[in-house]
Scaffold this active site. Structure first.
Site, PDB file in Angstrom:
ATOM      1  CB  ALA A  65      -0.919   0.133   1.112  1.00 32.49           C
ATOM      2  N   GLY A 109       0.714  -4.950   1.182  1.00 32.75           N
ATOM      3  CA  GLY A 109      -0.531  -5.223   0.297  1.00 32.75           C
ATOM      4  C   GLY A 109      -0.345  -5.928  -0.999  1.00 32.75           C
ATOM      5  CD  GLU A 112      -2.055  -7.593   3.365  1.00 29.09           C
ATOM      6  OE1 GLU A 112      -1.671  -6.605   2.945  1.00 29.09           O
ATOM      7  OE2 GLU A 112      -2.830  -7.967   4.532  1.00 29.09           O
ATOM      8  CD  GLU A 132       2.113  -5.494   5.891  1.00 28.23           C
ATOM      9  OE1 GLU A 132       2.779  -6.311   5.960  1.00 28.23           O
ATOM     10  OE2 GLU A 132       1.130  -5.708   4.934  1.00 28.23           O
TER      11      GLU A 132
HETATM   12  C1  HXC Z   1       4.961   4.223  -1.642  1.00 24.91           C
HETATM   13  C2  HXC Z   1       6.708   3.340  -2.272  1.00 24.91           C
HETATM   14  C3  HXC Z   1       6.479   2.149  -1.823  1.00 24.91           C
HETATM   15  C4  HXC Z   1       5.218   1.998  -1.024  1.00 24.91           C
HETATM   16  C5  HXC Z   1       8.173   1.836  -2.804  1.00 24.91           C
HETATM   17  N1  HXC Z   1       8.068   2.993  -3.039  1.00 24.91           N
HETATM   18  N2  HXC Z   1       7.583   1.189  -2.015  1.00 24.91           N
HETATM   19  N3  HXC Z   1       6.128   4.324  -2.326  1.00 24.91           N
HETATM   20  N4  HXC Z   1       4.426   3.102  -0.915  1.00 24.91           N
HETATM   21  N5  HXC Z   1       4.998   0.892  -0.523  1.00 24.91           N
HETATM   22  C6  HXC Z   1       8.640   4.240  -3.892  1.00 24.91           C
HETATM   23  C7  HXC Z   1       9.964   4.718  -3.217  1.00 24.91           C
HETATM   24  O1  HXC Z   1       9.452   5.641  -2.297  1.00 24.91           O
HETATM   25  C8  HXC Z   1      10.652   5.259  -4.307  1.00 24.91           C
HETATM   26  O2  HXC Z   1       9.957   6.567  -4.835  1.00 24.91           O
HETATM   27  C9  HXC Z   1      10.217   4.047  -5.485  1.00 24.91           C
HETATM   28  O3  HXC Z   1       8.968   3.663  -5.072  1.00 24.91           O
HETATM   29  C10 HXC Z   1      11.512   3.273  -5.515  1.00 24.91           C
HETATM   30  O4  HXC Z   1      11.501   2.649  -4.289  1.00 24.91           O
HETATM   31  P1  HXC Z   1      13.103   2.575  -3.778  1.00 24.91           P
HETATM   32  O5  HXC Z   1      12.831   2.201  -2.053  1.00 24.91           O
HETATM   33  O6  HXC Z   1      14.027   3.496  -3.894  1.00 24.91           O
HETATM   34  O7  HXC Z   1      13.660   1.103  -4.343  1.00 24.91           O
HETATM   35  P2  HXC Z   1      14.507   0.225  -3.763  1.00 24.91           P
HETATM   36  O8  HXC Z   1      15.657   0.675  -2.981  1.00 24.91           O
HETATM   37  O9  HXC Z   1      14.804  -0.760  -4.795  1.00 24.91           O
HETATM   38  O10 HXC Z   1      13.782  -0.843  -2.474  1.00 24.91           O
HETATM   39  C11 HXC Z   1      12.723  -1.544  -2.927  1.00 24.91           C
HETATM   40  C12 HXC Z   1      11.919  -2.045  -1.692  1.00 24.91           C
HETATM   41  C13 HXC Z   1      11.393  -0.644  -0.855  1.00 24.91           C
HETATM   42  C14 HXC Z   1      12.534  -2.810  -0.827  1.00 24.91           C
HETATM   43  C15 HXC Z   1      10.528  -2.572  -2.281  1.00 24.91           C
HETATM   44  O11 HXC Z   1      10.861   0.348  -1.820  1.00 24.91           O
HETATM   45  C16 HXC Z   1      10.332  -0.772   0.104  1.00 24.91           C
HETATM   46  O12 HXC Z   1      10.861  -1.377   1.140  1.00 24.91           O
HETATM   47  N6  HXC Z   1       9.179  -0.520  -0.031  1.00 24.91           N
HETATM   48  C17 HXC Z   1       8.248  -0.421   1.120  1.00 24.91           C
HETATM   49  C18 HXC Z   1       7.909  -1.866   1.356  1.00 24.91           C
HETATM   50  C19 HXC Z   1       6.735  -1.987   2.322  1.00 24.91           C
HETATM   51  O13 HXC Z   1       7.117  -1.633   3.261  1.00 24.91           O
HETATM   52  N7  HXC Z   1       5.432  -2.410   2.122  1.00 24.91           N
HETATM   53  C20 HXC Z   1       4.251  -2.295   3.019  1.00 24.91           C
HETATM   54  C21 HXC Z   1       3.703  -1.169   3.045  1.00 24.91           C
HETATM   55  S1  HXC Z   1       2.309  -1.264   4.176  1.00 24.91           S
HETATM   56  P3  HXC Z   1      11.153   7.683  -5.005  1.00 24.91           P
HETATM   57  O14 HXC Z   1      10.027   8.798  -5.702  1.00 24.91           O
HETATM   58  O15 HXC Z   1      11.793   7.989  -3.837  1.00 24.91           O
HETATM   59  O16 HXC Z   1      11.827   7.248  -6.199  1.00 24.91           O
HETATM   60  C22 HXC Z   1       1.045  -2.216   3.313  1.00 24.91           C
HETATM   61  C23 HXC Z   1      -0.244  -2.461   4.148  1.00 24.91           C
HETATM   62  C24 HXC Z   1      -1.278  -3.156   3.549  1.00 24.91           C
HETATM   63  O17 HXC Z   1       1.259  -2.634   2.499  1.00 24.91           O
HETATM   64  C25 HXC Z   1      -2.544  -2.574   3.791  1.00 24.91           C
HETATM   65  C26 HXC Z   1      -3.688  -3.226   3.036  1.00 24.91           C
HETATM   66  C27 HXC Z   1      -5.015  -2.672   3.321  1.00 24.91           C
END
Ligand code: HXC
Length: 258
Positions: A65, A109, A112, A132
């Site tokens: 998400a 997400g 999921e 998360e």
């Molecule tokens: C918003 C995101 C994002 C996310 C990546 N980006 N994941 N933006 N929400 N979940 C964006 C980054 O900010 C970045 O934007 C661009 O995508 C590239 O990501 P990087 O981090 O620079 O890439 P990398 O170093 O290769 O790392 C990849 C990654 C990392 C390991 C996947 O991006 C990461 O940890 N992302 C978050 C993963 C996460 O925590 N997911 C769970 C979310 S909570 P810019 O603009 O800086 O280039 C969730 C709850 C679900 O999902 C609930 C459902 C109802």
């Protein structure tokens, strides 16, 4: 017109949906989930489509998400307005088979969403996880429920509590994905699987899907009865007559999906 956050196209009787926010690693926001829901329901509504594939980019199926969108939300925003969860279950209303074709990250997400599909075909580059907890929350779209059903309690606990990622080989070993394929062949393989499914009798495919899903939602005796009733019901279809006649006549069946 709002930005196209998904791409929707057809390949024969297969509906192909591509998540299309590659720069944000397909982070899932409300607009994207609305568009995904609308595309799924459009494919659901047409007789021309028999199965659906959802895919992302080479680098990410979806990295979860949208954290930027969520970060300032209050309890009331998410509880009362269901800001994040409102449009996540549309996919469960789809009765036609849906395959997740996953390359790269399927996190939070994203994992999921893949698990809401009927099965997952993964590229060897796929990485699954529920990170998360590292953000101070927990999965919110079924991660703590579907993951243990798929991989068992031990691995689900491990993934949800440590937030670590699981690679494609581990995901296949633990039963989360049905197949792992070389990255450059993955989408073709998923479309081929969907094409095979779409060539089957649609009532059979729907009833097989409903029956397998029942295995997760009922006791064995009730599930067996549900399966048996569906099996009986299929003897009321033209496609059962055609399928069995074709076998006896040593020819390919021509299903009319009724
Ligand atoms: C918003 C995101 C994002 C996310 C990546 N980006 N994941 N933006 N929400 N979940 C964006 C980054 O900010 C970045 O934007 C661009 O995508 C590239 O990501 P990087 O981090 O620079 O890439 P990398 O170093 O290769 O790392 C990849 C990654 C990392 C390991 C996947 O991006 C990461 O940890 N992302 C978050 C993963 C996460 O925590 N997911 C769970 C979310 S909570 P810019 O603009 O800086 O280039 C969730 C709850 C679900 O999902 C609930 C459902 C109802």
């Amino acid at each position: 017109m709002s930005e196209a956050l998904i791409l929707s196209e057809t390949r024969g009787r297969v509906g192909l949906i591509t998540l299309n926010r590659p720069k944000a690693l397909n982070a899932l926001n409300n607009d994207l989930m609305d568009q995904l829901g609308a595309a799924l329901l459009a494919f659901e509504a047409t007789d021309e489509i028999g199965a659906i594939v959802i895919t992302g980019s080479e680098k990410a199926f979806a990295a979860g998400a949208d954290i930027g969108a969520m970060k300032d939300w209050s309890f009331m925003d998410v509880y009362k307005n269901e800001y994040i969860t409102r449009n996540w279950e549309t996919i469960k209303r789809v009765r036609k088979p849906v395959i997740a074709a996953v390359a790269g990250y399927a996190l939070g997400g994203g994992c999921e969403l893949a698990m809401m599909c009927d099965f997952i075909i993964a590229a060897d580059t796929a990485k699954f996880g529920q990170p998360e907890i590292k953000l101070g929350v927990i999965p919110g779209a079924g991660g703590t429920q579907r993951l243990p059903r798929a991989v068992g309690k031990a691995k689900a606990m491990d993934l949800c509590l440590t937030g670590r990622m699981m690679d494609a080989a581990e995901a296949e070993r633990s039963g989360l994905v049905s197949r792992v394929v070389a990255a450059d062949k993955m989408l073709d393989e998923a479309i081929e699987a969907a094409t095979i499914i779409a060539g089957m009798s649609l009532p059979s495919a729907i009833m097989a899907k409903e029956s397998i899903n029942r295995a997760y939602e009922s006791g064995l005796a009730e599930g067996i009865l549900f399966e048996r009733r569906n099996f009986h019901a299929l003897f009321g279809t033209d496609d059962q007559k055609e399928g069995m006649a074709a076998f006896v006549e040593k020819r390919k069946p021509v299903f009319r999906h009724q």
